[in-house]
Motif scaffolding. Sequence first.
Motif, short mmCIF file in Angstrom:
data_model
loop_
_atom_site.label_atom_id
_atom_site.label_comp_id
_atom_site.label_asym_id
_atom_site.label_seq_id
_atom_site.Cartn_x
_atom_site.Cartn_y
_atom_site.Cartn_z
N VAL A 10 -43.27 -0.02 -61.15
CA VAL A 10 -42.12 0.75 -61.59
C VAL A 10 -42.03 1.98 -60.71
CG1 VAL A 10 -41.03 1.93 -63.53
CG2 VAL A 10 -42.44 -0.09 -63.94
N LEU A 11 -40.87 2.14 -60.04
CA LEU A 11 -40.70 3.19 -59.06
C LEU A 11 -39.62 4.17 -59.48
CD1 LEU A 11 -40.90 0.68 -56.17
CD2 LEU A 11 -42.64 2.36 -56.72
N ASP A 12 -39.66 5.34 -58.88
CA ASP A 12 -38.73 6.41 -59.22
C ASP A 12 -37.60 6.52 -58.20
OD1 ASP A 12 -37.60 8.53 -60.54
OD2 ASP A 12 -39.03 10.00 -59.81
N GLY A 13 -36.76 5.45 -58.13
CA GLY A 13 -35.59 5.50 -57.26
C GLY A 13 -35.80 5.00 -55.85
N ARG A 14 -37.00 4.53 -55.54
CA ARG A 14 -37.28 4.05 -54.18
C ARG A 14 -37.52 2.55 -54.14
NH1 ARG A 14 -41.84 7.72 -51.72
NH2 ARG A 14 -41.24 6.56 -49.87
N GLY A 15 -36.94 1.83 -55.11
CA GLY A 15 -37.16 0.39 -55.21
C GLY A 15 -36.71 -0.39 -53.99
#
Length: 145
Positions: A10-15
């Motif tokens: 789970v990433l913070d906008g950098r998927g």
Amino acid sequence: MITGIHPYLVLDGRGQEAINFYKEALDAEITELHTFDDMPEDPDFSLPEGAAQLVMNAQLKVGGTELFMLSDIFPGMPYQLGSQVTVALIIDEKAQAKVIFDNLKDGGEIGMELQETFWSPAYGQVTDKFGVSWQISTEQSNHNV
């Protein structure tokens, strides 16, 4: 029956960046990629600005292994370092998904109640009493109760 267990980042906008990185770094094949813009329209809910191209779910096949999955956190949801990896458990029957979800929530904390979604007849998120985050998902083709 449990049909799969996968690491889920789970990433913070950098998927999107992560998908490209892992594709190259691990010689992975992207088997699925859905953004939040791919969700069915809901007249009672609009996507926050900047959310449309964030990754809702991506699946990569690495060598001969099972899938490796990832997504961006939905805008506005809290993101905490250390919570980037969850375990995605894929189950073929709703009844068993409920039993497993209930077992894992004992002494733990529910992130999302087990419920029908547009991608699964029974999906939920729970952190067990050991702090391990789980995503329980029933396969779409099996609507058994």
